[in-house]
Design a protein around this motif. Structure first.
Motif, short mmCIF file in Angstrom:
data_model
loop_
_atom_site.label_atom_id
_atom_site.label_comp_id
_atom_site.label_asym_id
_atom_site.label_seq_id
_atom_site.Cartn_x
_atom_site.Cartn_y
_atom_site.Cartn_z
N ASP A 49 2.96 -4.11 11.29
CA ASP A 49 1.98 -4.90 11.82
C ASP A 49 1.82 -4.33 13.25
N GLY A 50 2.76 -3.31 13.66
CA GLY A 50 2.76 -2.56 14.88
C GLY A 50 1.88 -1.52 15.12
N LEU A 51 2.07 -0.62 16.29
CA LEU A 51 1.40 0.45 16.23
C LEU A 51 1.53 1.33 15.36
N PRO A 100 0.68 -1.23 -0.13
CA PRO A 100 0.10 0.00 -0.02
C PRO A 100 0.88 1.13 -0.13
N VAL A 101 0.47 2.03 -1.08
CA VAL A 101 1.13 3.57 -1.06
C VAL A 101 0.17 4.38 -1.17
N HIS A 102 0.45 5.44 -0.48
CA HIS A 102 -0.47 6.55 -0.44
C HIS A 102 0.14 8.00 -0.68
N ALA A 103 -0.59 8.66 -1.43
CA ALA A 103 -0.45 10.21 -2.02
C ALA A 103 -1.13 11.23 -1.53
N CYS A 104 -0.73 12.29 -1.10
CA CYS A 104 -1.82 13.22 -0.75
C CYS A 104 -2.29 14.03 -2.14
N GLY A 105 -3.73 14.24 -1.88
CA GLY A 105 -3.95 15.00 -3.11
C GLY A 105 -3.76 16.47 -3.20
N TRP A 106 -3.25 16.96 -2.48
CA TRP A 106 -2.88 18.52 -2.34
C TRP A 106 -1.65 18.93 -2.83
N CYS A 107 -0.57 18.01 -2.17
CA CYS A 107 0.74 18.16 -2.25
C CYS A 107 1.60 16.98 -2.91
N ASN A 108 2.84 16.85 -2.87
CA ASN A 108 3.70 16.03 -3.33
C ASN A 108 4.02 14.91 -2.34
N GLU A 109 3.42 14.99 -1.07
CA GLU A 109 3.85 13.96 0.10
C GLU A 109 3.44 12.38 -0.37
N LEU A 110 4.17 11.62 -0.08
CA LEU A 110 3.92 10.37 -0.24
C LEU A 110 4.22 9.59 1.30
N HIS A 111 3.46 8.13 1.43
CA HIS A 111 3.57 7.34 2.39
C HIS A 111 3.44 5.96 2.11
N VAL A 112 4.16 5.18 2.74
CA VAL A 112 4.15 3.78 2.24
C VAL A 112 3.79 3.04 3.66
N GLY A 113 2.59 2.51 3.67
CA GLY A 113 2.05 1.88 4.93
C GLY A 113 0.37 1.55 4.57
N PRO A 114 0.06 0.64 5.63
CA PRO A 114 -1.42 0.63 5.60
C PRO A 114 -2.17 1.82 5.54
N GLU A 115 -1.76 3.09 6.31
CA GLU A 115 -2.55 4.10 6.42
C GLU A 115 -1.71 5.26 6.31
N GLY A 116 -2.15 6.57 6.00
CA GLY A 116 -1.25 7.81 5.87
C GLY A 116 -0.76 8.06 7.12
N HIS A 117 0.46 8.75 7.35
CA HIS A 117 0.86 9.16 8.48
C HIS A 117 0.12 10.25 8.99
#
Length: 455
Positions: free
Chosen positions: A401-403, A174-191
């Motif tokens: 799988d952690g916190l 799972p890879v997430h991208a912000c819809g308003w800026c160029n920020e990315l995050h690799v994880g089950p949910e965004g930071h």
């Protein structure tokens, strides 16, 4: 006690009489089992000579040294074994700061300061004064560097392999991208960090609005103009729409020797003839035989569409795919860095525009800070590897799988390029050059109270 004596004889020129000069006695220790014989030595003197000749003095010294060595050889000194500290060296630091983020109002720094460039130019002029000019090496003379042609094919294929493998990994990681800026995050949910600087960020209090990321978000598409003649005239502002634009890494590989029929380029077989500083003519190639039909030196890979990308079915396939993707990423970056040392790549100091060639183009399409003062012209300077292949750093998730990540513990988390983070989350081993920014050796507190106790 044994006493051995020797008599020295005084020899005068013109007389045959001998006179006793001296007697030498040597005392030998009782510890020695045998006596040490000494050879008699003779001192000859001549009336008109200016120095004495000692005929057997060297043999006397040699015998005395033998005696000392025989006595010292029986004494065995005690060696004190002192403990030594084990030092492990590594070419990469244990911890490193994150790459600096430059604002839109700030100009990029030069890879080499202007003062150093001017000093080096003065040294070159000083050394070349009064000396004949040598031959200009390729690629400055219009020819390609033949030893780098296989490397250019490897970089081209590594880029295609990287794109195809990332399309497969994005279906299982799972890879997430912000819809308003160029920020990315690799994880089950965004930071949860409030770092959004896009539109209406103040209304959202800096929080990101996460969506699913695409391949263009992970690998930033940096394009450049395709040049038919690398040493030809610069692209003008009126020609900006008539010249095709292709990925900058592909253009670098084409100029380094990769043959692609869709993007032809001029290949010279003789060096150019310089007329002036910026003027030259092509050498006459009529005496050369007809060139052989050009073809690719190695088979070139092609990109697959996202619909035909098959995701790995089990953990073993996913790990092998992640390792192959990471190797392609490193191969592309290392090869491109070596090609950039021979083939010039320019970047604008105000915007991310890249041009592969000795000089930048003249298209007035720079929209960075205060571009009106420059009439839209780019501020060209030498590019670095991150300008050609942006790494796109993201936050490293210690445990999938952690916190979840907490906003108060932001200083304890590390960062890594998006491609590296995707491969690590898929099961690949962490490369040594990225461990310093990922902060793998830093323990993350379990609560805010524990974090406040950290000194």
């Amino acid at each position: 006690m044994l006493i051995s004596s020797s008599v020295a004889t005084w020899t005068d020129s013109g007389s045959s009489s001998n006179y006793p000069l001296c007697a030498m006695a040597f005392y030998h220790s009782k510890l020695s089992s045998s006596s040490h014989k000494m050879e008699p030595f003779i001192v000859s003197y001549h009336q008109r000579s200016e120095f004495l000749k000692l005929s057997s003095f060297h043999s006397f010294l040699h015998s005395n040294l033998k005696l000392r060595s025989s006595l010292k050889s029986r004494i065995i000194p005690r060696k004190l074994h002192e403990p030594h500290a084990l030092v492990i060296t590594n070419e990469y630091p244990q911890n490193a700061d994150f790459p600096r983020h430059y604002s839109r109002k700030e100009k990029k720094p030069f890879p080499i300061p202007i003062v150093e460039l001017r000093r080096a130019a003065r040294e070159r002029v000083k050394k070349s004064k009064g000396q004949p000019k040598g031959r200009v090496p390729p690629p400055k003379n219009g020819l390609i560097v033949q030893c780098l042609v296989p490397l250019a094919y490897d970089v081209f294929n590594a880029r295609i392999t990287l794109i195809n493998n990332l399309k497969k990994l994005l279906k299982v990681v799972p890879v997430h991208a912000c819809g308003w800026c160029n920020e990315l995050h690799v994880g089950p949910e965004g930071h949860p960090f409030k770092s959004c600087k896009g539109k209406h960020a103040t209304l959202r209090k800096g929080l990101h609005q996460w969506t699913n990321a695409a391949i263009e978000d992970v690998l930033v598409p940096i394009e450049a103009y395709h040049l038919y003649d690398r040493l030809g005239k610069r692209i003008t502002h009126a020609e900006r729409f008539s010249i095709p634009r292709i990925p900058a890494v592909m253009e670098l590989c084409i100029q380094a020797g990769v043959y692609i029929p869709e993007y032809p380029t001029k290949r010279r077989r003789k060096p150019i003839i310089r007329i002036g500083r910026r003027e030259f003519v092509d050498a006459d190639e009529s005496d050369l035989p007809d060139p052989a039909p050009e073809g690719p030196l190695k088979p070139l890979l092609t990109e697959i569409p996202i619909s035909k990308a098959v995701a790995p079915t089990n953990e073993e396939e996913k790990t092998l795919l992640a390792e192959e993707t990471l190797q392609a990423w490193e191969k592309m970056r290392k090869g491109a860095k070596r090609l950039m040392q021979m083939y010039h790549v320019r970047v604008c100091g105000y915007c991310p525009e890249v041009h592969v060639g000795p000089t930048g183009h003249k298209a007035q399409d720079c929209g960075a800070h205060k571009h009106q003062q420059r009439n839209g012209q780019h501020g060209w300077q030498s590019a670095v590897l991150d300008d050609l292949i942006p790494p796109r750093y993201v936050w490293h998730v210690p445990d999938m799988d952690g916190l979840p990540m907490r906003r108060e513990l932001r200083n304890f988390y590390g960062q890594a390029p998006a491609v590296v983070e995707i491969c690590v989350q898929a099961g690949a081993a962490v490369p040594d050059q990225y461990k310093s920014t990922m902060r793998l050796d830093i323990g993350i507190p379990s609560s805010v109270k524990e974090a406040e106790m950290v000194v």
